[in-house]
Design an enzyme around this catalytic site. Sequence first.
Site, PDB file in Angstrom:
ATOM      1  N   GLU A  58       0.860  -1.202   0.000  1.00 43.11           N
ATOM      2  CA  GLU A  58       0.000   0.000   0.000  1.00 43.11           C
ATOM      3  C   GLU A  58       0.885   1.237   0.000  1.00 43.11           C
ATOM      4  OE1 GLU A  58      -3.411   1.031  -0.181  1.00 43.11           O
ATOM      5  OE2 GLU A  58      -2.277   2.911  -0.213  1.00 43.11           O
ATOM      6  N   THR A 110      -9.433   4.360  -0.097  1.00 39.49           N
ATOM      7  CA  THR A 110     -10.345   5.497  -0.245  1.00 39.49           C
ATOM      8  C   THR A 110     -11.400   5.464   0.847  1.00 39.49           C
ATOM      9  OG1 THR A 110     -10.039   5.391  -2.636  1.00 39.49           O
ATOM     10  CG2 THR A 110     -11.963   6.609  -1.842  1.00 39.49           C
ATOM     11  N   CYS A 111     -11.998   4.300   1.027  1.00 34.32           N
ATOM     12  CA  CYS A 111     -13.149   4.165   1.929  1.00 34.32           C
ATOM     13  C   CYS A 111     -12.846   4.677   3.332  1.00 34.32           C
ATOM     14  CB  CYS A 111     -13.591   2.708   1.976  1.00 34.32           C
ATOM     15  SG  CYS A 111     -14.960   2.424   3.092  1.00 34.32           S
ATOM     16  N   GLY A 116       3.768  -0.179  -5.724  1.00 32.86           N
ATOM     17  CA  GLY A 116       4.143  -1.406  -6.419  1.00 32.86           C
ATOM     18  C   GLY A 116       4.047  -1.254  -7.930  1.00 32.86           C
ATOM     19  N   ILE A 124     -22.153  11.129  -4.238  1.00 32.12           N
ATOM     20  CA  ILE A 124     -21.173  12.032  -3.612  1.00 32.12           C
ATOM     21  C   ILE A 124     -21.719  13.457  -3.557  1.00 32.12           C
ATOM     22  CG2 ILE A 124     -18.915  13.172  -3.925  1.00 32.12           C
ATOM     23  CD1 ILE A 124     -17.743  10.536  -4.696  1.00 32.12           C
ATOM     24  N   LEU A 162     -18.430   0.254  -4.805  1.00 34.99           N
ATOM     25  CA  LEU A 162     -18.904   0.257  -3.429  1.00 34.99           C
ATOM     26  C   LEU A 162     -17.978  -0.574  -2.566  1.00 34.99           C
ATOM     27  CD1 LEU A 162     -22.722  -0.331  -4.060  1.00 34.99           C
ATOM     28  CD2 LEU A 162     -21.615   1.815  -3.369  1.00 34.99           C
ATOM     29  N   HIS A 220     -42.453  -4.330  17.565  1.00 37.73           N
ATOM     30  CA  HIS A 220     -43.217  -3.086  17.660  1.00 37.73           C
ATOM     31  C   HIS A 220     -42.734  -2.284  18.864  1.00 37.73           C
ATOM     32  CE1 HIS A 220     -46.577  -0.326  17.421  1.00 37.73           C
ATOM     33  NE2 HIS A 220     -46.750  -0.499  18.729  1.00 37.73           N
TER      34      HIS A 220
HETATM   35  P1  FAD Z   1      -9.528   1.895  -2.768  1.00 37.45           P
HETATM   36  O1  FAD Z   1     -10.244   1.998  -1.485  1.00 37.45           O
HETATM   37  O2  FAD Z   1      -9.413   3.088  -3.611  1.00 37.45           O
HETATM   38  O3  FAD Z   1      -8.078   1.340  -2.395  1.00 37.45           O
HETATM   39  C1  FAD Z   1      -7.049   1.206  -3.317  1.00 37.45           C
HETATM   40  C2  FAD Z   1      -5.730   1.430  -2.617  1.00 37.45           C
HETATM   41  O4  FAD Z   1      -4.679   1.045  -3.498  1.00 37.45           O
HETATM   42  C3  FAD Z   1      -5.460   2.892  -2.268  1.00 37.45           C
HETATM   43  O5  FAD Z   1      -5.251   3.038  -0.877  1.00 37.45           O
HETATM   44  C4  FAD Z   1      -4.221   3.256  -3.068  1.00 37.45           C
HETATM   45  O6  FAD Z   1      -3.347   4.111  -2.361  1.00 37.45           O
HETATM   46  C5  FAD Z   1      -3.577   1.899  -3.301  1.00 37.45           C
HETATM   47  N1  FAD Z   1      -2.744   1.832  -4.503  1.00 37.45           N
HETATM   48  C6  FAD Z   1      -3.055   2.243  -5.768  1.00 37.45           C
HETATM   49  N2  FAD Z   1      -2.031   1.966  -6.625  1.00 37.45           N
HETATM   50  C7  FAD Z   1      -1.055   1.383  -5.875  1.00 37.45           C
HETATM   51  C8  FAD Z   1       0.230   0.865  -6.182  1.00 37.45           C
HETATM   52  N3  FAD Z   1       0.728   0.867  -7.420  1.00 37.45           N
HETATM   53  N4  FAD Z   1       0.965   0.355  -5.169  1.00 37.45           N
HETATM   54  C9  FAD Z   1       0.486   0.321  -3.904  1.00 37.45           C
HETATM   55  N5  FAD Z   1      -0.721   0.779  -3.561  1.00 37.45           N
HETATM   56  C10 FAD Z   1      -1.493   1.293  -4.533  1.00 37.45           C
HETATM   57  N6  FAD Z   1     -18.712   3.042  -0.719  1.00 37.45           N
HETATM   58  C11 FAD Z   1     -19.623   2.467   0.083  1.00 37.45           C
HETATM   59  O7  FAD Z   1     -19.888   1.270  -0.043  1.00 37.45           O
HETATM   60  N7  FAD Z   1     -20.265   3.186   1.059  1.00 37.45           N
HETATM   61  C12 FAD Z   1     -20.022   4.492   1.242  1.00 37.45           C
HETATM   62  O8  FAD Z   1     -20.611   5.111   2.131  1.00 37.45           O
HETATM   63  C13 FAD Z   1     -19.066   5.130   0.413  1.00 37.45           C
HETATM   64  N8  FAD Z   1     -18.798   6.430   0.561  1.00 37.45           N
HETATM   65  C14 FAD Z   1     -17.858   7.016  -0.238  1.00 37.45           C
HETATM   66  C15 FAD Z   1     -17.621   8.375  -0.073  1.00 37.45           C
HETATM   67  C16 FAD Z   1     -16.688   9.013  -0.866  1.00 37.45           C
HETATM   68  C17 FAD Z   1     -16.431  10.472  -0.669  1.00 37.45           C
HETATM   69  C18 FAD Z   1     -15.965   8.262  -1.846  1.00 37.45           C
HETATM   70  C19 FAD Z   1     -14.929   8.917  -2.698  1.00 37.45           C
HETATM   71  C20 FAD Z   1     -16.215   6.911  -2.018  1.00 37.45           C
HETATM   72  C21 FAD Z   1     -17.171   6.273  -1.214  1.00 37.45           C
HETATM   73  N9  FAD Z   1     -17.477   4.924  -1.368  1.00 37.45           N
HETATM   74  C22 FAD Z   1     -18.415   4.348  -0.576  1.00 37.45           C
HETATM   75  C23 FAD Z   1     -16.787   4.081  -2.359  1.00 37.45           C
HETATM   76  C24 FAD Z   1     -15.659   3.266  -1.697  1.00 37.45           C
HETATM   77  O9  FAD Z   1     -14.771   4.154  -1.077  1.00 37.45           O
HETATM   78  C25 FAD Z   1     -14.928   2.422  -2.731  1.00 37.45           C
HETATM   79  O10 FAD Z   1     -15.832   1.621  -3.440  1.00 37.45           O
HETATM   80  C26 FAD Z   1     -13.900   1.514  -2.067  1.00 37.45           C
HETATM   81  O11 FAD Z   1     -12.956   2.267  -1.375  1.00 37.45           O
HETATM   82  C27 FAD Z   1     -13.197   0.632  -3.110  1.00 37.45           C
HETATM   83  O12 FAD Z   1     -12.212  -0.142  -2.515  1.00 37.45           O
HETATM   84  P2  FAD Z   1     -10.909  -0.598  -3.304  1.00 37.45           P
HETATM   85  O13 FAD Z   1     -10.113  -1.368  -2.314  1.00 37.45           O
HETATM   86  O14 FAD Z   1     -11.290  -1.203  -4.586  1.00 37.45           O
HETATM   87  O15 FAD Z   1     -10.150   0.746  -3.687  1.00 37.45           O
HETATM   88  P1  NAD Z   2     -22.040   8.999  -9.748  1.00 40.26           P
HETATM   89  O1  NAD Z   2     -21.711   8.307 -10.991  1.00 40.26           O
HETATM   90  O2  NAD Z   2     -22.849   8.334  -8.713  1.00 40.26           O
HETATM   91  O3  NAD Z   2     -22.784  10.380 -10.059  1.00 40.26           O
HETATM   92  C1  NAD Z   2     -22.272  11.330 -10.952  1.00 40.26           C
HETATM   93  C2  NAD Z   2     -23.414  12.160 -11.488  1.00 40.26           C
HETATM   94  O4  NAD Z   2     -22.871  13.233 -12.237  1.00 40.26           O
HETATM   95  C3  NAD Z   2     -24.332  11.380 -12.429  1.00 40.26           C
HETATM   96  O5  NAD Z   2     -25.648  11.463 -11.964  1.00 40.26           O
HETATM   97  C4  NAD Z   2     -24.112  12.066 -13.783  1.00 40.26           C
HETATM   98  O6  NAD Z   2     -25.285  12.097 -14.563  1.00 40.26           O
HETATM   99  C5  NAD Z   2     -23.685  13.466 -13.375  1.00 40.26           C
HETATM  100  N1  NAD Z   2     -22.878  14.203 -14.371  1.00 40.26           N
HETATM  101  C6  NAD Z   2     -21.826  13.739 -15.089  1.00 40.26           C
HETATM  102  N2  NAD Z   2     -21.338  14.708 -15.895  1.00 40.26           N
HETATM  103  C7  NAD Z   2     -22.084  15.823 -15.678  1.00 40.26           C
HETATM  104  C8  NAD Z   2     -22.072  17.160 -16.219  1.00 40.26           C
HETATM  105  N3  NAD Z   2     -21.186  17.567 -17.124  1.00 40.26           N
HETATM  106  N4  NAD Z   2     -22.994  18.045 -15.777  1.00 40.26           N
HETATM  107  C9  NAD Z   2     -23.901  17.668 -14.849  1.00 40.26           C
HETATM  108  N5  NAD Z   2     -23.950  16.424 -14.304  1.00 40.26           N
HETATM  109  C10 NAD Z   2     -23.060  15.509 -14.714  1.00 40.26           C
HETATM  110  O7  NAD Z   2     -20.616   9.442  -9.137  1.00 40.26           O
HETATM  111  P2  NAD Z   2     -20.206  10.116  -7.760  1.00 40.26           P
HETATM  112  O8  NAD Z   2     -21.378  10.653  -7.028  1.00 40.26           O
HETATM  113  O9  NAD Z   2     -19.075  11.009  -8.115  1.00 40.26           O
HETATM  114  O10 NAD Z   2     -19.657   8.876  -6.949  1.00 40.26           O
HETATM  115  C11 NAD Z   2     -18.559   8.085  -7.431  1.00 40.26           C
HETATM  116  C12 NAD Z   2     -18.616   6.686  -6.895  1.00 40.26           C
HETATM  117  O11 NAD Z   2     -18.413   6.647  -5.489  1.00 40.26           O
HETATM  118  C13 NAD Z   2     -19.938   6.028  -7.177  1.00 40.26           C
HETATM  119  O12 NAD Z   2     -19.686   4.795  -7.808  1.00 40.26           O
HETATM  120  C14 NAD Z   2     -20.562   5.823  -5.841  1.00 40.26           C
HETATM  121  O13 NAD Z   2     -21.263   4.604  -5.782  1.00 40.26           O
HETATM  122  C15 NAD Z   2     -19.385   5.815  -4.877  1.00 40.26           C
HETATM  123  N6  NAD Z   2     -19.853   6.384  -3.607  1.00 40.26           N
HETATM  124  C16 NAD Z   2     -20.728   5.661  -2.865  1.00 40.26           C
HETATM  125  C17 NAD Z   2     -21.255   6.200  -1.717  1.00 40.26           C
HETATM  126  C18 NAD Z   2     -22.210   5.399  -0.915  1.00 40.26           C
HETATM  127  O14 NAD Z   2     -22.322   4.203  -1.134  1.00 40.26           O
HETATM  128  N7  NAD Z   2     -22.944   5.989   0.033  1.00 40.26           N
HETATM  129  C19 NAD Z   2     -20.904   7.477  -1.317  1.00 40.26           C
HETATM  130  C20 NAD Z   2     -20.045   8.199  -2.111  1.00 40.26           C
HETATM  131  C21 NAD Z   2     -19.518   7.628  -3.257  1.00 40.26           C
END
Ligand code: FAD
Ligand code: NAD
Length: 471
Positions: free
Chosen positions: A36, A44-45, A118, A188, A325, A450
């Site tokens: 990592e 990210t999560c 990596g 988001i 997700l 309930h």
């Molecule tokens: P990531 O969590 O992105 O992890 C990938 C990791 O790989 C990173 O830490 C990165 O540093 C590392 N990495 C990359 N390249 C290399 C390399 N070459 N060498 C070593 N390390 C490397 N999902 C939900 O289900 N519920 C939510 O409420 C939710 N809220 C969110 C809110 C926001 C603001 C955002 C941006 C996302 C949210 N998501 C949510 C989505 C969720 O964060 C992602 O789906 C999840 O983190 C994906 O996990 P991952 O392990 O695939 O990738």
């Molecule tokens: P999203 O794909 O959910 O939404 C992006 C929105 O932007 C879409 O509705 C799209 O129509 C709109 N859009 C795109 N281009 C546009 C433009 N030029 N003008 C106006 N609208 C435009 O993406 P997100 O909200 O950025 O989230 C990214 C990812 O992170 C998603 O896959 C989401 O599932 C994940 N995430 C999940 C959670 C959660 O599970 N609670 C929370 C945050 C993020």
Amino acid sequence: ATEAEEKDLVIIGGGVAGYVAAIKAAQEGLKVTCIEKRGVLGGTCLNVGCIPSKALLNNSYLYHQILHDTKHRGIEVGDVKLNLEQMMKAKDTSVAGLTKGVEFLFKKNGVEYVKGTGTFTNEHEIKVNLIDGGEQTVRGKNIIIATGSEATPFPGLEIDEKRVITSTGALALEKVPESMIVIGGGIIGLEMGSVWSRLGTKVTVVEFLGQIGGPGMDAEISKSAQKILKKQGMDFKVNTKVMGGDASGDKIKINIEAAKGGKEETLNAEVVLVAIGRRPYTAGLGLENIGLDTDDKGRLVIDSEYRTKIPHIRVIGDCTFGPMLAHKAEEEGVAAVEFIKKGYGHVNYGAIPSVMYTHPEVAWVGQNEQEVKASGVKYNIGTFPFSANSRAKTNMDTDGMVKMIADAETDRILGIHIIGAGAGEMIAEGTLAIEYGASSEDIGRTSHAHPTLSEAFKEAAMATYGKAIHF
Ligand code: FAD
Ligand code: NAD
């Protein structure tokens, strides 16, 4: 550089997908290394996604509720002040606790943790550029790529994470902006828009599609969410495309146009949140050194066992297909390891819940009504409003409803959609129902305590095959 022994499994990326796979593999008796580059586990999560956003959502909700939703409950509060710095600290404390927890789990399970970036040098070997300096070579019999995703940038608007921000900047603003334009009314945009709107920012969400929440959200529920969020003070421009922007002046200018074409209009704001989706992140992995390609959306291509065309290299999480997700990534982490160890594994992609953590929350699993209609299957719908639920009434929090969709012939549940307080917890029951192939009658004849909000869930089920009692 020091040469390492060949591990059974090397995982690149310590996000939810990667760290869960690492722990599972160690539990299965595999020798495993996780690389990592962030310097912290959880991806990210835990660091800039699910966890910090929920900390801010929870505390901004409390603040907003204390300001606007106490007097009629018989609670009179004095001077209410926002201490944004402390709210951010509280968020950071939650994040740090959880990321350290994952590091502890690595130690407990005997996962080797290598901090650095990596890069493939060949099909079994990864060179790690260590955070603390130097290099290390890691060899794996099996390799899992779990490098996640990054925010999709908006062309012409340079992200500085202060004025033009992604979700990462939106989780760390140092003061409450007076105005914010959110480009993209997906999850988001609505979650982070809610946070800043509750703290006092005038938030305008511009969404290309005709509905907010993304195309997966049931259209009826989305309409209801938009109405409720509007009542809370957020503004929406749907069916509207952002064409470009200019951040050179005092205020940021955003040019918008009707999605189907039309007159241009300019909006101004202090801060612009770019939330138009995320894209797979594979930069620096050295894919070219092993002849792996991504598709037109930047995703690594895999088969049903998560294998790339190099069979011992698998891919899971945000950097490949499927919803981005955390819980989806987690399921894939377990399944990919099971494929390696046992030769079989399984994720039911038809039963992955989605939750939007606004207030009220929106949660769903399975197909929405638009999708069921398009499939041509005959269906029944049962709904139950929280305004008829005793607990929602006592909580004085009655916005929303439960909507259940079942096959008209078999009564098997096809989709469940909830908008309401606690929807994110309640959807677990719906997910279990779909996983087990339940009928709406199975749920309608199951006793629910309930007074709980989940009685609305039961009654929506009753309304699907018959009639609800309380509505
Ligand atoms: P990531 O969590 O992105 O992890 C990938 C990791 O790989 C990173 O830490 C990165 O540093 C590392 N990495 C990359 N390249 C290399 C390399 N070459 N060498 C070593 N390390 C490397 N999902 C939900 O289900 N519920 C939510 O409420 C939710 N809220 C969110 C809110 C926001 C603001 C955002 C941006 C996302 C949210 N998501 C949510 C989505 C969720 O964060 C992602 O789906 C999840 O983190 C994906 O996990 P991952 O392990 O695939 O990738
Ligand atoms: P999203 O794909 O959910 O939404 C992006 C929105 O932007 C879409 O509705 C799209 O129509 C709109 N859009 C795109 N281009 C546009 C433009 N030029 N003008 C106006 N609208 C435009 O993406 P997100 O909200 O950025 O989230 C990214 C990812 O992170 C998603 O896959 C989401 O599932 C994940 N995430 C999940 C959670 C959660 O599970 N609670 C929370 C945050 C993020």
